[in-house]
Scaffold this active site. Structure first.
Site, PDB file in Angstrom:
ATOM      1  N   GLU A 148       2.906  -0.987  -2.739  1.00 17.72           N
ATOM      2  CA  GLU A 148       1.887  -0.987  -1.608  1.00 17.72           C
ATOM      3  C   GLU A 148       1.254  -2.328  -1.597  1.00 17.72           C
ATOM      4  O   GLU A 148      -0.157  -2.226  -1.494  1.00 17.72           O
ATOM      5  CB  GLU A 148       0.969   0.174  -1.456  1.00 17.72           C
ATOM      6  CG  GLU A 148       1.803   1.261  -1.107  1.00 17.72           C
ATOM      7  CD  GLU A 148       1.087   2.628  -0.866  1.00 17.72           C
ATOM      8  OE1 GLU A 148       1.311   3.444  -0.184  1.00 17.72           O
ATOM      9  OE2 GLU A 148      -0.148   2.500  -1.458  1.00 17.72           O
ATOM     10  N   GLU A 302       7.529   7.589   0.723  1.00 14.99           N
ATOM     11  CA  GLU A 302       6.475   8.238   0.410  1.00 14.99           C
ATOM     12  C   GLU A 302       6.132   9.085   1.884  1.00 14.99           C
ATOM     13  O   GLU A 302       6.277   8.399   2.651  1.00 14.99           O
ATOM     14  CB  GLU A 302       5.248   7.689  -0.105  1.00 14.99           C
ATOM     15  CG  GLU A 302       5.329   6.999  -1.401  1.00 14.99           C
ATOM     16  CD  GLU A 302       3.687   6.539  -1.928  1.00 14.99           C
ATOM     17  OE1 GLU A 302       2.673   6.658  -1.139  1.00 14.99           O
ATOM     18  OE2 GLU A 302       3.573   5.549  -2.758  1.00 14.99           O
TER      19      GLU A 302
END
Length: 670
Positions: A148, A302
């Site tokens: 991320e 995710e």
């Protein structure tokens, strides 16, 4: 290159938090849940490098072998997402600095300055050690680099970043005179005589130079991409056959996904729709955007099985919601569904974030039962893997336009994703499927191209649109589009300068509205409410399809159409509600005889969401019913229901349920 052959299903796995006894229990539970793929070592730096001179792989060796023996494929991260305390203690200046000059400290995650040579050096060294040890392990099917990027650190104002920014600008512009011209520095006496005079766009008395802010946003994305490239290169020195990726975040502002995707073999994103939203269109949109980065299948790396931990109120997903929204991603091109995380943490900041295995007894957990049911159901979907999503239209999307549009000193504040989401909702209601395209991409293969709120675009893109419409393409744009170039400089000669000729109109003046203000337009015998924005439009060659009904703009054109060569260009000079926008889109579709790919398979229209993916010799029709009622679907030819394992010519799709129909291009429907 290793290729995916089955739907990936699993979770972000953090076994360093647990004993070996718990991990062995996890192997049993994973088999029960249908798990075949896990991400590991994302935050494993200190576990495998407890100090500067020691690498300890004993636990990771054991874990990787254990997963492989249990037929669980491994997405192996290099572990660089959270630098260890010993590294921060030795090199405190590797930490980022806030706009107020405060240096961040250890104790959270992603704590590194994007230009830190120390971080880059140690991250590369760790990546090399991990790759050297595991590059030929048969269980590894994906390299997961970092995690991320820019999620938490999307700016830094340290002296090193200032120096590197100056260097980056010099490489981009070559001469200081070129930069001064691009930045319009004659305004407010901002002209520079030397690169070292340039600051970062930090604290200033009033409005900052927008061209400087734009270049800073480009710089931050580029510096983080350099980190990714450094880590990737360290792994690639040992590994040749395993694909590379990092997990993006969909509608995340600070990473230019199109530029990053060229460095990845597979794209993925982390999807966290709010369960309180009945139809989370921004997240649905992000599925299409992520797939569009490479025009290939993507992965959901995710998602939460139920609630997250970071909203003010963390709503739980209702029964069936996780399954339906997961199929939404698959219907739009995902070849895998992963959760964060596998087992709910005992401590730490994310201990109340839901997981497949909860704090309580998993066999008594609704979430675990639903995860098991869904995971085993996905085993039927092998035919989906690798298939191509079929789009009916293209939406132009540009991160640099996003940055430019949302800078200050505009007629009013506009939110790029808000505008896109309203358009996407309208298109979804019509079952018109889309690819997102970068302005540099070829658009000739699309019969319909939409450029919403494309405030900033290059002159070459304007020429591309003119050629596209001339050759028969259908183009739609809306207010505050085609206004400035890539340096935030206005195209002179009247708005919307870049698209003025192809649209056949001139916008004399903007009439932004306060949030509490609304106007009206008349369109095709109907009255629509306007929001946010109106403007004074003069027709050059265009035809008015709608007019403003307001006292201040009586009878002024609001929606226009212009024939340009063999095609048509449309313009909407205000914001409309999605339902009203859908009516306008319907007219454009009907007037230009635009077709949808799914019309080949179903009779009539339906409120059920319909998409299509195609394989080598078959097509897959996805029917997702987000409504509260059962709907009947009549097929134009016989298909095979993958989930029900029956041949069908008509079928019912229950409320909040899914059907996937396979149409073979041969006589065999299975």
């Amino acid at each position: 290159m290793k290729k995916q052959t089955q739907m990936y299903y699993g979770a972000d796995y953090n076994p360093e938090q647990w004993s070996k006894e718990v991990i062995l229990e996890d192997m049993v539970l994973m088999k029960e849940a249908g798990v075949n793929y896990v991400s590991i070592n994302i935050f494993g730096w200190v576990s495998i490098q407890p100090n500067e001179t020691t690498f300890d792989f004993d636990f990771l060796d054991w874990l990787i072998d254990l997963l492989y023996k249990n037929d669980i494929m491994i997405d192996l991260a290099n572990g660089t997402a959270s630098p260890p305390a010993w590294l921060v203690h030795k090199y405190p200046d590797m930490m980022p600095m806030t706009v107020h000059g405060n240096r961040l400290v250890h104790g959270s995650r992603q704590h590194y300055c994007p230009t830190s040579d120390v971080y880059r050096q140690y991250a590369a060294a760790l990546s090399s050690e991990v790759a050297k040890r595991y590059h030929d392990h048969p269980g590894i099917v994906m390299w997961h680099i970092n995690n991320e990027y820019t999620c938490h650190i999307h700016e830094c104002y340290c002296d090193r970043c200032r120096s590197r920014f100056q260097q980056w600008l010099k490489e981009k512009y070559q001469t200081i005179a070129t930069l001064n011209s691009a930045w319009s520095t004659t305004f407010w006496s901002q002209s520079y005589g030397d690169w070292h005079e340039i600051y970062l766009p930090e604290e200033m008395p009033t409005f900052k130079n927008p061209a400087q802010q734009l270049d800073y946003a480009r710089f931050i994305s580029a510096m983080n991409l350099e980190i990714y490239q450094i880590e990737k290169a360290a792994i690639a020195a040992y590994s040749k056959e395993i694909p590379f990726m990092t997990n993006l975040m969909g509608l995340h502002k600070y990473v230019d996904g199109f530029k990053w995707a060229t460095e990845m073999d597979v794209v993925s994103w982390n999807s966290y729709p709010n369960p309180f939203n009945e139809m989370p269109y921004p997240q649905f949109l992000a599925n299409d955007l992520t797939r569009s980065l490479k025009k290939k299948p993507f992965l959901i790396m995710e998602q939460a099985p139920s609630a997250v931990n970071w909203r003010a109120v963390n709503g739980a997903k209702k029964a069936g919601q996780m399954r339906l929204w997961s199929y939404e991603a698959i219907a739009h091109g995902s070849d895998g569904i992963m959760f964060f995380q596998w087992r709910q943490s005992k401590g730490g900041a994310e201990k109340f974030h839901s997981a497949v295995v909860p704090h309580g007894e998993p066999k008594e957990s609704r979430v675990f039962k639903e995860s098991c049911q869904f995971g085993n159901e996905l085993k039927k979907l092998q035919a989906v893997v690798g298939t191509t999503f079929i789009a009916d239209a293209a939406i132009v999307f540009d991160w640099e336009n996003w940055w430019a549009l949302e800078l200050d000193a505009k007629p009013r504040k506009l939110k790029y994703i808000h505008q896109l989401s309203r358009l996407y909702e309208a298109l979804s209601g019509l079952n018109l499927t889309v690819d997102f395209v970068h302005p540099d991409e070829d658009i000739s293969g699309y019969s319909f191209v939409i450029a919403p709120n494309l405030y900033s675009a290059s002159s070459s893109f304007g020429k591309k649109i003119e050629e596209y419409v001339t050759r028969g393409g259908i183009f739609l744009t809306n207010f505050f589009s085609g206004i400035v170039n890539e340096h935030d400089q206005v195209y002179l000669g009247g708005y919307p300068g870049l698209f003025k000729d192809v649209l056949g109109l001139t916008v004399e003046e903007f009439y932004p509205l306060k949030d509490s203000m609304h106007g009206q337009i008349s369109f095709d015998g109907q009255t629509f409410t306007t929001h946010l924005w109106e403007e004074v439009i003069h027709l050059d060659h265009a035809t008015a399809l709608a007019h403003f009904n307001n006292d201040h703009l009586p009878g002024v054109p609001a929606i226009t159409s212009n024939q340009y060569g063999d095609g048509y260009a449309y313009y909407i000079g205000t914001e409309l509600a999605p339902a009203d926008l859908a009516i306008v889109l319907t007219k454009i579709i009907q007037d230009n005889d635009l077709h949808k790919a799914t019309e080949e398979f179903i009779e009539g229209t339906t409120p059920v969401s319909v998409t299509c993916r195609k394989g080598k010799d078959y097509s897959l029709l996805f029917l997702l019913n987000h409504t509260d009622s059962t709907h009947q679907i009549v097929l134009k030819k016989k298909g095979y229901s993958i989930l029900d394992e029956t041949n069908v010519t008509e079928l019912e799709v229950d409320a909040k349920n899914v059907q996937i129909i396979k149409f073979s291009h041969t006589s065999d429907h299975k």
